[in-house]
Enzyme design. Structure first.
Site, mmCIF file in Angstrom:
data_model
loop_
_atom_site.group_PDB
_atom_site.id
_atom_site.type_symbol
_atom_site.label_atom_id
_atom_site.label_comp_id
_atom_site.label_asym_id
_atom_site.label_seq_id
_atom_site.Cartn_x
_atom_site.Cartn_y
_atom_site.Cartn_z
ATOM 1 N N GLU A 60 0.859 -1.178 0.000
ATOM 2 C CA GLU A 60 0.000 0.000 0.000
ATOM 3 C C GLU A 60 0.897 1.230 0.000
ATOM 4 O O GLU A 60 1.848 1.320 0.773
ATOM 5 C CB GLU A 60 -0.921 0.026 1.219
ATOM 6 C CG GLU A 60 -1.818 1.256 1.247
ATOM 7 C CD GLU A 60 -2.760 1.301 2.438
ATOM 8 O OE1 GLU A 60 -3.551 2.254 2.522
ATOM 9 O OE2 GLU A 60 -2.695 0.390 3.287
ATOM 10 N N GLU A 85 -7.925 2.139 -3.728
ATOM 11 C CA GLU A 85 -8.629 1.981 -2.450
ATOM 12 C C GLU A 85 -9.608 3.135 -2.265
ATOM 13 O O GLU A 85 -9.195 4.295 -2.219
ATOM 14 C CB GLU A 85 -7.637 1.962 -1.283
ATOM 15 C CG GLU A 85 -6.820 0.692 -1.175
ATOM 16 C CD GLU A 85 -6.069 0.614 0.147
ATOM 17 O OE1 GLU A 85 -6.391 1.403 1.060
ATOM 18 O OE2 GLU A 85 -5.170 -0.232 0.262
ATOM 19 N N GLU A 124 -6.177 -5.284 7.546
ATOM 20 C CA GLU A 124 -5.083 -4.375 7.897
ATOM 21 C C GLU A 124 -5.013 -4.211 9.412
ATOM 22 O O GLU A 124 -5.952 -4.556 10.130
ATOM 23 C CB GLU A 124 -5.267 -3.008 7.237
ATOM 24 C CG GLU A 124 -6.480 -2.245 7.703
ATOM 25 C CD GLU A 124 -6.545 -0.839 7.109
ATOM 26 O OE1 GLU A 124 -5.500 -0.343 6.658
ATOM 27 O OE2 GLU A 124 -7.636 -0.255 7.110
ATOM 28 N N ASP A 146 -11.978 0.251 1.056
ATOM 29 C CA ASP A 146 -11.179 0.443 2.260
ATOM 30 C C ASP A 146 -12.090 0.643 3.474
ATOM 31 O O ASP A 146 -13.222 1.108 3.352
ATOM 32 C CB ASP A 146 -10.281 1.667 2.065
ATOM 33 C CG ASP A 146 -9.176 1.736 3.105
ATOM 34 O OD1 ASP A 146 -8.924 0.722 3.779
ATOM 35 O OD2 ASP A 146 -8.548 2.811 3.233
ATOM 36 N N ASN A 189 -4.658 5.307 -2.400
ATOM 37 C CA ASN A 189 -5.927 5.819 -1.884
ATOM 38 C C ASN A 189 -6.579 6.774 -2.880
ATOM 39 O O ASN A 189 -5.912 7.620 -3.475
ATOM 40 C CB ASN A 189 -5.694 6.544 -0.557
ATOM 41 C CG ASN A 189 -5.453 5.576 0.582
ATOM 42 O OD1 ASN A 189 -6.353 4.885 1.029
ATOM 43 N ND2 ASN A 189 -4.212 5.514 1.050
#
Length: 863
Positions: free
Chosen positions: A333, A424, A511, A454, A392
């Site tokens: 990520e 995400e 996560e 997410d 993101n």
């Protein structure tokens, strides 16, 4: 065409009505009524259009005085001006008419020019008064308007310089929701209730105003406030609205600096109210330096963001993702980091929410996308096994009409397959405008991008909506994982999510995995991928690449061939090969010369000289334990003693001997390789220990930062308590100082926090200059510093040292537009078991006496 103003004639004599009609009809539209009762009937249907009433006093059914009394008592009609007409010109009749509320008095017989002039004047006065009233007062509540509230506050503060005042502002949480659910009339009723509550609160001693929608403010004399006062007010509003859903937050600004504009005072009160939004059982907040500092900090961040982006202060870190079944590296990520030249590394939790509010997040996101694509392109060019990286996409990004075009152009520019760039999108974004986001994200998925939802588990997605969403991956929220995996009995929700994901053909990433227990539970219920501190924190791209190469080489068992060497970066630092056997040195040199500058040594003396020469660039040491006179252990011992090089990765070699291996590892070696060994094995081991060293150093830095004050580099409170443990093992006596910078608040208020911060940094530097490396220095609070000087034998010496520091600060740092001094309280302690808190409490007592007697010097605690 502008409509004529209407005048109502109330007169029982038809001839008089006709005369008045003839006089007025050229300028006005005329309505007529033969008595007071008939006039009331006309008013009921035409009141909004009537600009003035001409009223006779003596009439049948209802006379003029009775009519006047009725309309002036009714708020609906009271603003319409009335001119009384009568045949009597006695002063007593005129006074009687005016006392009943008439605006003017006209005697009969009528004089046309007088009538027209007086009617026009009265109407003009009424319209002017209405305009002033509209400016000064809120139409719904009758409170002052925002602009007139500001004006009245300025006047009061000017007229009453010796009185202390507070400004109180309030905000109703989710007021729009109240309007939507209960209707606008109910919302207006609630607002009128708030106005009544404010009027009751201030009484005759203050003033109130309505700013907009549900925002109100008042000025009243300073008093002490309690939760009970605001709880009762909130209960009163809930009773008025017949609901328990009204939640009000109040902010209080104590008026101290009258040079501050009233607008800014109100802004600060509202800031205080906003600071407690969403906090249960927190009803009011007082504006203080903490809120002021927060506001200034946010403004400083906003002012710096454009420059930071232009100067490449932002960069990306990568956090690995692993397959849960075999711990294989499966992706990463991409996370943004900010290294400010003055503030250092900033927490994303500080600047990301601010950028989301001010809209800068879209530019920052696009920067991250570009940097991530560069990394992916470099990996492909260097022949690495490509792994996907997720980025993101904020809510602001999703609502850009050209989002798909931006991302498509990006992957085309870097010639990347879209599947390597995972997008995400937070779950809450899907709930705001589901149709639009489903359409936008659906287009991206059709282009080949992988879509991850997410923070799944924190939003409010219905199962029906979830089924419509274009998704490939569910990413479970960190807090959700940590709370649920902590309950061994109840795993039903997580199992349901896994089953739902399987039914929808979605992969699941968990996560925030921090413990082995969490990992095992996720593995047990069938999670696909994991990331979190249990495996690795986010790391710079180069560290991630070293880790990826190490894991790849372990999994593939590759030999060290020319193509592997081609992947090496040129000159990744100095690799020191210490071996008495020249053949081993030659082989190692050939293996690693593609990526390192090679230095060789055949004994311990040469090795240590080389380390001293290149200490800042040593990337690793391959060390033989067969050197003469245990020279290999001498090199190990030297490395461990030197702070600057303690983290250098060291691989030691020697004959297969368990005791020798154990001793080497205890003395700090990272790995032991038995002779004879292959170069392939040595290459793999060096890659692994270098990756581990990178992680170690990063954790050391993070640990150090957690115990250090960001501004001065001294210990913070947490660091001071950690140092206390070591202090207990020291021999006393100790001199404990609590320093306080006098007048620093005045500097912050008048010269700005940048100047105040400079003085704090200067004082920290001064403390270092006047202490030993073994002494303990800490920033204890905003302008307070705790200092523990070891082996300070007498009170006289301690007092002398304290005055020396105070004098040096005054002479070298405290001079400026505002003089700043430092005062200190001192305690000399011979009890090694006494806690630091207790010693500082005594020093604080002495400091209080110092500041009471004479600032800028020291005082010894006497018990």
């Amino acid at each position: 065409m502008i409509a004529q103003k209407q005048v109502l004639i109330v007169e029982d004599n038809e001839i008089n009505r006709m005369m008045l009609r003839e006089i007025l009809s050229s300028e006005y539209s005329v309505l007529e009524a033969e008595n007071g009762q008939a006039a009331l009937d006309v008013l009921k249907t035409n009141r909004a259009d009537i600009s003035l009433i001409l009223l006779d006093i003596v009439m049948p059914v209802m006379d003029g005085y009775t009519f006047l009394s009725i309309i002036k008592a009714d708020a609906v009609y009271s603003a319409i001006p009335v001119i009384v007409t009568t045949q009597s010109d006695r002063e007593s009749d005129e006074v009687a008419a005016l006392s009943h509320g008439a605006a003017d008095f006209v005697a009969k017989p009528y004089k046309p020019q007088v009538i027209l002039h007086r009617v026009a004047s009265i109407i003009h006065l009424r319209e002017t008064a209405a305009m002033v009233n509209q400016f000064q007062y809120d139409r719904l509540t009758g409170l002052y308007s925002k602009e007139f509230f500001y004006q009245r506050v300025r006047e009061i503060l000017l007229q009453q310089p010796d009185r202390s005042y507070d400004i109180i502002c309030s905000d109703i949480e989710n007021f729009k929701l109240i309007n939507d659910i209960f209707g606008v009339p109910a919302g207006d009723k609630l607002l009128c209730g708030v106005a009544d509550m404010y009027s009751e609160l201030v009484g005759e001693e203050g003033i109130c105003g309505r700013f907009n929608a549900d925002q109100f403010a008042c000025l009243l004399e300073h008093q002490e406030y309690t939760d009970q006062l605001f709880v009762q007010a909130e209960a009163q509003l809930n009773a008025l609205s017949n609901t328990k859903s009204v939640v009000v937050k109040w902010g209080i600004y104590p008026v101290r600096d009258r040079a501050t504009s009233v607008e800014q005072m109100c802004d600060r009160a509202f800031l205080a109210a906003h600071s407690i939004k969403g906090q249960y059982a927190k009803h009011f907040a007082v504006y203080d330096d903490n809120l002021r500092n927060k506001l200034l900090r946010e403004q400083a961040i906003t002012d710096s963001m454009e420059k930071a982006l232009a100067e490449k202060q932002f960069f990306i870190y990568l956090q690995p993702k692993y397959t849960i079944q075999d711990d294989r590296l499966a992706g990463a990520e991409s996370l943004v980091r900010w290294n400010h030249p003055e503030w250092g590394f900033m927490s994303p939790a500080e600047f990301i929410p601010l950028f989301e509010k001010n809209g800068f997040i879209t530019r920052l996101d696009q920067f991250v996308w570009v940097e991530t694509c560069k990394v992916l392109r470099r990996w492909l060019d260097q022949g690495y096994q490509p792994i996907p990286i997720s980025v993101n996409v904020s809510r602001a990004d999703v609502y850009q009409a050209d989002l798909a075009d931006i991302l498509l152009r990006l992957i085309q520019k870097y010639s990347l397959p879209p599947s390597l760039l995972h997008l995400e999108i937070t779950e809450s974004a899907y709930t705001e405008n589901p149709e639009q986001i489903i359409h936008t994200v659906g287009n991206l998925r059709e282009l080949g991008f992988i879509i991850e939802m997410d923070d799944f588990g924190t939003g409010y997605s219905s199962l029906n909506m979830l089924n419509k969403m274009p998704l490939d991956v569910l990413k479970l929220d960190m807090k959700f994982i940590q709370s649920e995996t902590a309950k061994p009995i109840d795993q039903g929700i997580l199992r349901f999510i896994m089953g739902l994901a399987r039914w929808m053909n979605l992969s699941v990433v968990a996560e925030g995995v921090e413990t082995r227990e969490q990992l095992e539970r996720l593995r047990d219920i069938g999670c696909d991928y994991v990331q979190g501190y249990y495996f690795s924190k986010p790391m710079p791209c180069r560290e991630f690449e070293i880790l990826a190469q190490s894991l790849e080489s372990q999994s593939t068992g590759r030999d060290v061939r020319e193509e592997d060497r081609d992947d090496c970066e040129e000159d990744s630092g100095v690799l020191l090969i210490v071996d008495e056997d020249s053949e081993y040195r030659r082989l190692a040199r050939e293996t690693f010369q593609c990526g390192y500058r090679i230095e060789e040594a055949e004994n311990a003396v040469q090795a240590i000289r080389c380390i001293v020469k290149h200490e800042n660039r040593i990337a690793g040491v391959i060390l033989s334990l067969s050197l003469r006179e245990e020279g290999g252990f001498a090199v190990l011992e030297y490395i461990q003693k030197e702070k600057k090089i303690w983290n250098i990765p060291v691989i030691v070699s020697g004959p297969q001997d368990a005791l020798l291996e154990e001793k080497a590892l205890i003395m700090g070696a990272d790995d032991f390789i038995s002779r004879p060994y292959t170069q392939k094995s040595l290459w793999k081991r060096l890659a692994r220990v270098r990756a581990a060293a990178v992680v170690r150093e990063r954790e050391r830095r993070l640990h150090s930062e957690a115990y250090r004050d960001y501004l001065t580099g001294l210990l913070n409170r947490r660091g001071l308590h950690v140092a206390e443990e070591a202090l207990r093992r020291e021999e006393g006596p100790f001199a404990v100082y609590l320093f306080d910078l006098d007048n620093l608040k005045e500097v912050n208020d008048k010269l700005g926090h940048a100047e105040g911060d400079r003085m704090i940094r200067d004082f920290g530097s001064l403390l270092r200059a006047h202490s030993r490396e073994t002494d303990i220095l800490a920033r204890y609070g905003g302008d307070e510093f705790a200092v523990i000087l070891k082996r300070m034998g007498s009170e006289e010496a301690a007092l002398r040292k304290g005055n020396e520091i105070c004098r040096a600060f005054r002479d070298n740092c405290g001079r400026g537009k505002i003089t700043v001094t430092c005062s200190a309280g001192i305690v000399v302690c011979r009890e090694t078991e006494m806690s630091v808190e207790k010693m500082l409490a005594r020093a604080d007592e002495a400091l209080y006496k110092t500041k009471s007697d004479q600032k800028g010097c020291c005082c010894m605690w006497k018990g």
